[in-house]
Design an enzyme around this catalytic site. Structure first.
Site, short mmCIF file in Angstrom:
data_model
loop_
_atom_site.label_atom_id
_atom_site.label_comp_id
_atom_site.label_asym_id
_atom_site.label_seq_id
_atom_site.Cartn_x
_atom_site.Cartn_y
_atom_site.Cartn_z
N GLY A 14 24.35 -21.54 -22.44
CA GLY A 14 23.74 -20.51 -21.75
C GLY A 14 23.37 -19.46 -22.75
N SER A 15 23.32 -18.35 -22.16
CA SER A 15 22.69 -17.06 -22.92
C SER A 15 23.84 -16.55 -23.91
CB SER A 15 22.45 -15.72 -21.93
OG SER A 15 23.48 -15.35 -21.22
N GLY A 19 27.91 -15.89 -23.27
CA GLY A 19 28.71 -16.64 -24.23
C GLY A 19 29.38 -15.83 -24.40
N GLU A 36 26.98 -23.41 -26.82
CA GLU A 36 25.65 -23.50 -27.20
C GLU A 36 24.99 -22.48 -26.67
OE1 GLU A 36 21.95 -24.12 -27.50
OE2 GLU A 36 22.61 -24.82 -25.51
N CYS A 70 18.26 -25.32 -21.87
CA CYS A 70 18.51 -24.91 -23.19
C CYS A 70 17.77 -25.42 -24.15
CB CYS A 70 19.99 -24.85 -23.31
SG CYS A 70 20.86 -26.44 -23.49
#
Length: 181
Positions: A14-15, A19, A36, A70
């Protein structure tokens, strides 16, 4: 899950903002994370690139799943000598994108996931324009299809700005030029 001591490892995609929250929460209980984050994926188009192949790859990478994964292509770094031709090809390809029901096999792009995602997209477009970006295609809502349908958007940027670096889960493609690395 983040606070559950029975889960020694948390994997998250995610962002970067979320994160960081995930990482801090899991670290408080001495858990581990695999993150990630913030994948603002770029395609470099060199001066000797096959522009037919590049156009098809960019289109699918940027528009498939309406830019909501993503691994979506979000930035193009194009050699100055071929930028105009690449832009011409991309705009023509974007004009042909079928937008609608994602279950229809002839449709390439479905809706954004929420109204908030639509709002985030248009905030990003406005910020890009404020940063000197030029909308080359798209940046329109498609309410006749549905509230969460938008046109995929191409924006030429004069430089890498904060909005270009920010991962917006929407079909926005930023084009930047380079002469050498």
């Amino acid at each position: 899950m983040l606070q559950d001591r029975n889960l020694p490892l948390i994997s998250f995609t995610g962002s970067t903002a979320i994160g960081q929250q995930v990482s801090e929460t899991v670290a408080r209980r001495f858990g581990r994370t695999i993150l990630e984050l913030g994948g603002n994926n770029a395609v470099i188009v060199a001066e000797d690139a096959n522009l037919d192949l590049a156009t098809r790859a960019i289109l699918f990478g940027a528009v498939g799943t309406a830019g909501q994964r993503c691994t979506s292509t979000r930035r193009i770094l194009s050699h100055k000598s071929i930028t105009q031709e690449l832009i011409r090809r991309l705009v023509e390809a974007y004009r042909q994108v079928r937008i609608g029901d994602p279950l229809d096999p002839s449709v390439l792009m479905g809706p954004l996931i929420t109204g908030e995602a639509v709002d985030a997209m248009f905030l990003a477009v406005e910020q890009a324009k404020a940063d000197g970006g030029q909308v080359l295609f798209g940046a329109r809502r498609l309410p006749k299809i549905g509230a969460q349908f938008v046109e995929p958007t191409i924006i030429r940027m004069p430089q890498q700005t904060e909005i270009v670096r920010k991962e917006t889960f929407a079909p926005i493609l930023y084009i930047l030029e380079y002469e050498s690395f």
